[in-house]
Design an enzyme around this catalytic site. Structure first.
Site, PDB file in Angstrom:
ATOM      1  N   HIS A 168      20.135  29.298  57.347  1.00 23.43           N
ATOM      2  CA  HIS A 168      19.317  28.628  56.923  1.00 23.43           C
ATOM      3  C   HIS A 168      20.488  27.598  56.927  1.00 23.43           C
ATOM      4  CE1 HIS A 168      17.390  26.782  53.503  1.00 23.43           C
ATOM      5  NE2 HIS A 168      17.757  27.621  52.505  1.00 23.43           N
ATOM      6  N   CYS A 303      22.933  27.182  46.045  1.00 26.71           N
ATOM      7  CA  CYS A 303      21.753  26.963  46.750  1.00 26.71           C
ATOM      8  C   CYS A 303      20.244  26.815  45.795  1.00 26.71           C
ATOM      9  CB  CYS A 303      21.439  27.017  48.308  1.00 26.71           C
ATOM     10  SG  CYS A 303      21.380  29.311  47.800  1.00 26.71           S
TER      11      CYS A 303
END
EC number: 2.1.3.3
Length: 354
Positions: A168, A303
């Site tokens: 990611h 996140c």
């Protein structure tokens, strides 16, 4: 002439008993950089040098300063279109990409699994070629990294990883920008990961050492990061003179850490494993007890979305938590990624210290 003016002003100040009053002049002209990312894919930070990642962060800071602070309108992506393929739902990735691309004058097109099925109704090769003829870049949020790799191989336009099972990268760019803003520099920081050995941890492992950051990671037994990625991370640590440690003890990973980081314990597609995972991750919640063994200047990152079992409210909503600036920086960093891959723009802001 500028140099002479600086000398005259400094000398005048010294004669009056003051210290030097003029240190630097910044004329606002674009700073020429040796880094050139136009036309590249962003599939994993493994493929980028420390200097190249720094450049994307520099560009992020530049856009944030010029647009948010100075109120400038920068149509850097005018006439550009972006294909957004989302096999997994998202709040931050979708909003940051759509609003950011549009803010720069571009046109984003959002496609869900109802609109496109990668490799199902049409081969990945055909999809890549069609997208290449109609858009200038593609951001894909997918289940399998291998699908991204195939898209990148067959497409003639930049492909950006919006999330996969392995990596990611755009999240990590936002994390690093947030830490640079808070600490003033990344070099020498110790990152303490407490949680699953997932795509976020993998992306940190592919990049932290390139900034001179140390990494201490704790994962439950059976949930360690990919062995091949660990091996490469060890190589990066050796090359950059940083420390990398892996453990199954959360407090050991937190000890002396500047940044406590965790993530979801149950990612999309793992819902059937919920009961098993919740049991395996017992003791991995980030609390003030965890923070007590961290560095005195500790901060916290997540996140999002967050569940209370991952981090308690006391830490999550504390002044040490950087999660909401981190979320906002998703927008500035993805804007920088798109500008760097699609244009020849150079930052105007002086390069921050990394």
């Amino acid at each position: 002439m500028l140099s002479n003016l600086r000398i005259l002003l400094n000398n005048a100040a010294l004669r009056k008993g003051h210290t030097s009053v003029v240190r630097h002049f910044w004329c606002g002209k674009p700073v020429q950089s040796q880094v050139q990312l136009k036309g590249r894919d962003l599939l994993t930070l493994k493929n980028f040098t420390g200097e190249e990642i720094q450049y994307m962060l520099w560009l992020s800071a530049d856009l944030k300063f010029r647009i948010k602070q100075k109120g400038e309108y920068l149509p850097l992506l005018q006439g550009k279109s972006l294909g957004m393929i989302f096999e997994k739902r998202s709040t931050r990735t979708r909003l940051s990409t759509e609003t950011g691309f549009a803010l720069l004058g571009g046109h984003p097109s959002f496609l869900t699994t109802q609109d496109i099925h990668l490799g199902v109704n049409e081969s990945l090769t055909d999809t890549a070629r069609v997208l290449s003829s109609m858009t200038d870049a593609v951001l894909a949020r997918v289940y399998k990294q291998s699908d991204l790799d195939t898209l990148a191989k067959e497409a003639s336009i930049p492909i950006v990883n919006g999330l996969s099972d392995l990596y990611h990268p755009i999240q990590i760019l936002a994390d690093y920008l947030t830490l640079q803003e808070h600490y003033g520099s990344l070099k020498g920081l110790t990152l303490s990961w407490i949680g699953d050995g997932n795509n976020i941890l993998h992306s940190i492992m592919m990049s932290a050492a390139k900034f001179g950051m140390h990494l201490q990671a704790a994962t439950p037994k059976g949930y360690e990061p990919d062995p091949n990625i660990v091996k490469l991370a060890e190589q990066y640590a050796k090359e950059n003179g940083t420390k990398l440690s892996m453990t199954n003890d959360p407090l050991e990973a937190a000890r002396g850490g500047n940044v406590l980081i965790t993530d979801t314990w149950i990612s999309m597609g793992q819902e059937d494993e919920k009961k098993k995972r919740l049991q395996a991750f017992q003791g991995y919640q980030v609390t003030m007890k965890t923070a007590k063994v961290a560095a005195s200047d500790w901060t916290f990152l997540h996140c999002l979305p967050r569940k209370p079992e991952e981090v308690d409210d006391e830490v999550f909503y504390s002044p040490r938590s950087l999660v909401f600036p981190e979320a906002e920086n998703r927008k500035w960093t993805i804007m920088a990624v798109m500008v760097s891959l699609l244009t020849d723009y150079s930052p105007v802001l002086q390069k921050p210290k990394f």
